[in-house]
Scaffold this active site. Structure first.
Site, mmCIF file in Angstrom:
data_model
loop_
_atom_site.group_PDB
_atom_site.id
_atom_site.type_symbol
_atom_site.label_atom_id
_atom_site.label_comp_id
_atom_site.label_asym_id
_atom_site.label_seq_id
_atom_site.Cartn_x
_atom_site.Cartn_y
_atom_site.Cartn_z
ATOM 1 N N CYS A 112 20.820 14.944 -0.023
ATOM 2 C CA CYS A 112 20.752 15.780 -1.227
ATOM 3 C C CYS A 112 22.033 15.718 -2.050
ATOM 4 O O CYS A 112 22.042 16.110 -3.212
ATOM 5 C CB CYS A 112 20.445 17.224 -0.854
ATOM 6 S SG CYS A 112 18.936 17.384 0.095
ATOM 7 N N HIS A 253 22.220 22.013 -6.541
ATOM 8 C CA HIS A 253 21.085 21.391 -5.852
ATOM 9 C C HIS A 253 20.023 22.463 -5.634
ATOM 10 O O HIS A 253 20.301 23.566 -5.174
ATOM 11 C CB HIS A 253 21.563 20.820 -4.514
ATOM 12 C CG HIS A 253 20.438 20.386 -3.622
ATOM 13 N ND1 HIS A 253 19.402 19.603 -4.069
ATOM 14 C CD2 HIS A 253 20.175 20.641 -2.314
ATOM 15 C CE1 HIS A 253 18.560 19.386 -3.074
ATOM 16 N NE2 HIS A 253 19.005 20.020 -2.004
ATOM 17 N N ASN A 283 12.408 21.097 -3.531
ATOM 18 C CA ASN A 283 13.646 20.377 -3.229
ATOM 19 C C ASN A 283 13.371 18.873 -3.335
ATOM 20 O O ASN A 283 12.658 18.315 -2.500
ATOM 21 C CB ASN A 283 14.092 20.766 -1.813
ATOM 22 C CG ASN A 283 15.354 20.049 -1.370
ATOM 23 O OD1 ASN A 283 15.776 19.077 -1.980
ATOM 24 N ND2 ASN A 283 15.942 20.525 -0.285
#
Ligand code: UT7
Length: 326
Positions: A112, A253, A283
């Site tokens: 990520c 994020h 996500n």
């Protein structure tokens, strides 16, 4: 001469998977997912739609926004953990399909955090002579999601976002002010895809046990995420001699709205100064920050001169930040 972001772009696959759809797949509820994560729906790539397909769309849009031809690129970097193949690099597929005939190309693997890590690589290359680097975060998380595991399958989505990092003569103080990158491999077991690499090559057994899918210790990850995002944001502000009041938009994020709420409360950042879009995408790993950046630019929330702070964390563990005067 500071590198700056001359264009942004993003792409999301057409198929929408809602929480109601997930209710029919695993023992969960729309209410649980919304309350515990903030996610309402996510995009899922069509069968046969791979990481490079998403990346090419996002990359084209970023080049259009930067008014550049692909032939002007010196490098294509793709941050991903769901590339088309183990090899070649997805960036090479993208480089060819965009027609970036003079560009170097490689992938960057930092889960990520991949986009912020790649942004920092681009920043370094442009500071040392390159003119234009295309940085893409692209993920097809749906192929490494275990659709029978309610702990993880509700979280992830597919998508791609891109920025062009360009040499910044005459930009009058605008550009990438700083990047901070961190890691702690001791915590690597918190988020893993256990099989499919050289440690546990894919076999009938690993596939039967779904070891090619993401396993995550969500609760522990949650706590580390809040701590590391707060720490790196404070470090970034201090390194630039700034306070939270100077930040126009924080683009973190997009993992879980509760993580982000905890971080911004600790930092004293009001929600209006934070970009949230995980309700619509879930996500998307390395794609989440560049998608959010592109949406913020196109919605007019980021303008020339805006002070933008990025913050990421993810498997590795890794965490990272950037401060940009847009
Ligand atoms: O970008 C990668 C980094 N990863 C992340 O950011 C993820 C960070 N972690 C999280 O976002 C959260 O930990 C989750 C959303 C994954 C889980 O939320 P939580 O509040 O930490 O829940 P939990 O794991 O502590 O589970 C609480 C309960 C459990 O039931 P019991 O044991 O208390 O009876 C779970 O079995 O919730 C249950 N549960 C669910 N219930 C309904 C777990 N998943 C679900 C679900 N639907 N989908």
């Amino acid at each position: 001469m500071r590198p700056w972001i001359s264009g942004t772009g993003s792409y999301a696959p057409a198929k929408v998977l809602t929480n109601a759809d997930l209710e029919r797949m695993v023992a969960t509820s729309d209410e649980w997912i919304r309350e515990r994560t903030g996610i309402r729906e996510r995009r899922i790539a069509a069968g046969g739609e791979a990481c490079s397909d998403l990346a090419v769309q996002a990359g084209r849009r970023a080049l259009e926004a930067a008014r550049l031809s692909a032939t002007e690129l010196d490098m294509v970097l793709v941050a991903t953990c769901t590339g088309d193949y183990p090899l070649p690099a997805t960036a090479c597929v993208v480089q060819y399909r965009l027609g970036a005939t003079k560009a170097a190309a490689c992938d960057l693997s930092a889960a990520c955090c991949g986009f912020v890590y790649a942004l920092s690589v681009a920043d370094a290359y442009v500071r040392t002579g390159m003119r234009h680097v295309l940085v893409i975060g692209s993920e097809v998380m749906s192929v490494i999601t275990d659709w029978t595991d309610r702990n993880t399958c509700i979280l992830f989505g597919d998508g791609a976002g891109a920025v062009v990092v360009s040499a910044g003569e005459g930009m009058d103080g605008r550009g990438i002010l700083s990047t901070h990158l961190r890691s702690d491999g001791q915590l690597s077991e918190l988020i893993t895809v256990p099989a499919g690499g050289s440690r546990n090559p894919s076999s009938e057994k690993t596939i039967a046990e779904r070891l090619q899918c993401i396993k995550m210790k969500g609760h522990e990850t949650f706590k580390v995420a809040v701590r590391t995002l707060e720490e790196i944001a404070r470090e970034t502000l201090a390194a630039n001699g700034l306070s939270v009041d100077d930040v126009d938009l924080y683009v973190p994020h997009q993992a879980n709205v509760r993580i982000l709420t905890a971080v911004i409360e600790r930092l004293g950042l009001p929600p209006e100064k934070v970009m949230f879009n995980l309700d619509r995408y879930g996500n998307t790993s390395a794609a989440s920050i560049p998608i959010a950046l592109d949406e913020a630019v196109r919605a007019g929330r980021i303008k020339a001169g805006s002070m933008v702070m990025l913050g990421a964390f993810g498997a590795g563990l890794t965490w990272a930040s950037a401060m940009i005067r847009w």
